[in-house]
Scaffold this active site. Structure first.
Site, PDB file in Angstrom:
ATOM      1  N   GLN A   8      -0.151   3.979   7.498  1.00 37.49           N
ATOM      2  CA  GLN A   8      -1.162   4.484   6.586  1.00 37.49           C
ATOM      3  C   GLN A   8      -0.934   3.996   5.157  1.00 37.49           C
ATOM      4  O   GLN A   8       0.206   3.918   4.689  1.00 37.49           O
ATOM      5  CB  GLN A   8      -1.187   6.020   6.577  1.00 37.49           C
ATOM      6  CG  GLN A   8      -2.425   6.582   5.895  1.00 37.49           C
ATOM      7  CD  GLN A   8      -2.174   7.872   5.112  1.00 37.49           C
ATOM      8  OE1 GLN A   8      -1.080   8.139   4.658  1.00 37.49           O
ATOM      9  NE2 GLN A   8      -3.220   8.675   4.953  1.00 37.49           N
ATOM     10  N   ASN A  41      -0.634   5.188   2.277  1.00 39.21           N
ATOM     11  CA  ASN A  41      -0.441   6.480   1.609  1.00 39.21           C
ATOM     12  C   ASN A  41      -0.451   6.374   0.088  1.00 39.21           C
ATOM     13  O   ASN A  41      -1.024   7.220  -0.602  1.00 39.21           O
ATOM     14  CB  ASN A  41       0.850   7.150   2.095  1.00 39.21           C
ATOM     15  CG  ASN A  41       2.087   6.269   1.971  1.00 39.21           C
ATOM     16  OD1 ASN A  41       2.001   5.046   1.847  1.00 39.21           O
ATOM     17  ND2 ASN A  41       3.259   6.887   2.023  1.00 39.21           N
ATOM     18  N   HIS A  49       0.784  -1.234   0.000  1.00 39.48           N
ATOM     19  CA  HIS A  49       0.000   0.000   0.000  1.00 39.48           C
ATOM     20  C   HIS A  49       0.818   1.286   0.000  1.00 39.48           C
ATOM     21  O   HIS A  49       0.252   2.371  -0.068  1.00 39.48           O
ATOM     22  CB  HIS A  49      -0.964   0.006   1.187  1.00 39.48           C
ATOM     23  CG  HIS A  49      -0.295  -0.090   2.530  1.00 39.48           C
ATOM     24  ND1 HIS A  49      -0.971   0.123   3.709  1.00 39.48           N
ATOM     25  CD2 HIS A  49       0.997  -0.373   2.882  1.00 39.48           C
ATOM     26  CE1 HIS A  49      -0.138  -0.033   4.731  1.00 39.48           C
ATOM     27  NE2 HIS A  49       1.049  -0.342   4.253  1.00 39.48           N
ATOM     28  N   HIS A  50       2.143   1.188   0.094  1.00 38.20           N
ATOM     29  CA  HIS A  50       2.979   2.395   0.049  1.00 38.20           C
ATOM     30  C   HIS A  50       3.419   2.740  -1.374  1.00 38.20           C
ATOM     31  O   HIS A  50       4.065   3.774  -1.575  1.00 38.20           O
ATOM     32  CB  HIS A  50       4.216   2.227   0.928  1.00 38.20           C
ATOM     33  CG  HIS A  50       3.912   2.041   2.381  1.00 38.20           C
ATOM     34  ND1 HIS A  50       3.050   2.868   3.070  1.00 38.20           N
ATOM     35  CD2 HIS A  50       4.351   1.122   3.286  1.00 38.20           C
ATOM     36  CE1 HIS A  50       2.977   2.464   4.333  1.00 38.20           C
ATOM     37  NE2 HIS A  50       3.736   1.408   4.481  1.00 38.20           N
ATOM     38  N   ALA A  51       3.099   1.891  -2.347  1.00 43.91           N
ATOM     39  CA  ALA A  51       3.460   2.182  -3.735  1.00 43.91           C
ATOM     40  C   ALA A  51       2.513   3.226  -4.301  1.00 43.91           C
ATOM     41  O   ALA A  51       1.296   3.032  -4.326  1.00 43.91           O
ATOM     42  CB  ALA A  51       3.422   0.914  -4.569  1.00 43.91           C
TER      43      ALA A  51
END
Length: 300
Positions: free
Chosen positions: A160, A162, A119-121
């Site tokens: 998060q 992000n 989910h940070h990509a």
């Protein structure tokens, strides 16, 4: 039948001392098979080409640099991984596994990926051990190929989501819900459709009460047609990077709450594992295994 994406290439050798826990991807299937939660037939090796939806999620110039090995030193450092052809192939296969698991979830009600939760990509870069955003890619598949208009990405990793927030910042068909540590990585938070920031040291009762309130609110107002669940276990008190204080039972009850509410509403769910960085790898594996145990109990 519960279908689970797994391939040996998910377990990529990394330099000695690298803090990303690849071992859990090998140990988790072994544990699930040993205890009888799943059988060999539950696992599948991703076989589809996810390139069309990868290209709809990530910018072309970033993908070209990623594939050709032309990422800058700063980009490689931000991603957390040393660049290699094997790493790129792993990321494409991992994303394909999540898309294929999404297809299985439409047929069976729920499907999972042993890895994923990247989910940070962002659309234009990698960050935090994430190069391609697997659940965002699969959400694009649902929108573009299946015509879905209400897709929920429920992110309960301690960090998060992000990259996911940035990718869908102007997309009304996807609702991004991130419940994460207020003071944890990333220090600069993007704006999800719903961000729930948790203080350091938050324990089971307060966390579960807040999650129930917000989850029911989103399910009842957004009324999703499909749910992606990022089930990171770095919310545990034992986690080296987490800063929250959930017990093993609290983490299990979190997952039960999500799955029971989705099952009661006949919502198909695709689960990616996300983070987990406890000192003892058996703690990580057991916490992730709880998610699979609950999936079998509730959906099958």
């Amino acid at each position: 039948m519960l279908k689970i994406a797994f391939d040996q290439s998910f377990i990529l050798p990394l330099p000695e001392g690298h803090r990303f826990p690849m071992a859990k991807y090998e140990l988790l299937p072994q544990q699930l098979l040993y205890e009888g939660t799943v059988k060999e037939e539950n696992f599948f090796v991703p076989e589809i080409d996810a390139s069309p939806w990868i290209s709809q999620t990530h910018q072309a110039d970033y993908l070209e640099r990623l594939v050709s090995g032309k990422l800058s030193k700063a980009e490689i450092r931000r991603s957390g991984f040393p660049w290699s052809r094997e790493m790129v192939e792993r990321e494409f296969l991992l994303a394909a596994g999540t898309v294929q698991a999404t297809k299985f979830a439409l047929n069976y009600g729920l499907a999972m990926n042993i890895a994923g939760g990247t989910h940070h990509a962002y659309s234009d870069r990698g960050e935090g051990f994430c190069l391609l955003n697997d659940q965002a890619i699969a959400a694009q598949y649902l929108i573009q190929e299946k015509g879905f208009t209400r897709v929920l990405i429920l992110d309960l990793d301690v960090h998060q989501g992000n990259g996911t927030a940035e990718i869908f910042q102007n997309e009304d068909r996807v609702f991004t819900f991130s419940m994460h540590g207020e003071k944890n990585y990333p220090m600069h938070k993007e704006k999800s459709d719903l961000d729930v920031a948790c203080p350091d040291g938050m324990e089971d009762a307060a966390y579960l009460a807040l999650l129930e309130e917000k989850l029911l609110e989103v399910l009842d107002t957004f009324r999703p047609e499909f749910v992606f669940f990022q089930s990171g276990v770095d919310v545990l008190a034992s986690d080296k990077l987490g800063r929250l204080a959930l017990s093993m039972d609290g983490c299990r009850r979190r997952d039960a709450m999500v799955l029971q509410n989705c099952y009661q509403r006949s919502l198909p769910v695709m689960i990616s594992m996300g983070g987990g960085y406890s000192e003892n790898v058996s703690t990580i594996v057991n916490a992730h295994a709880n998610t699979y145990r609950l999936a079998q109990e509730i959906y099958f």
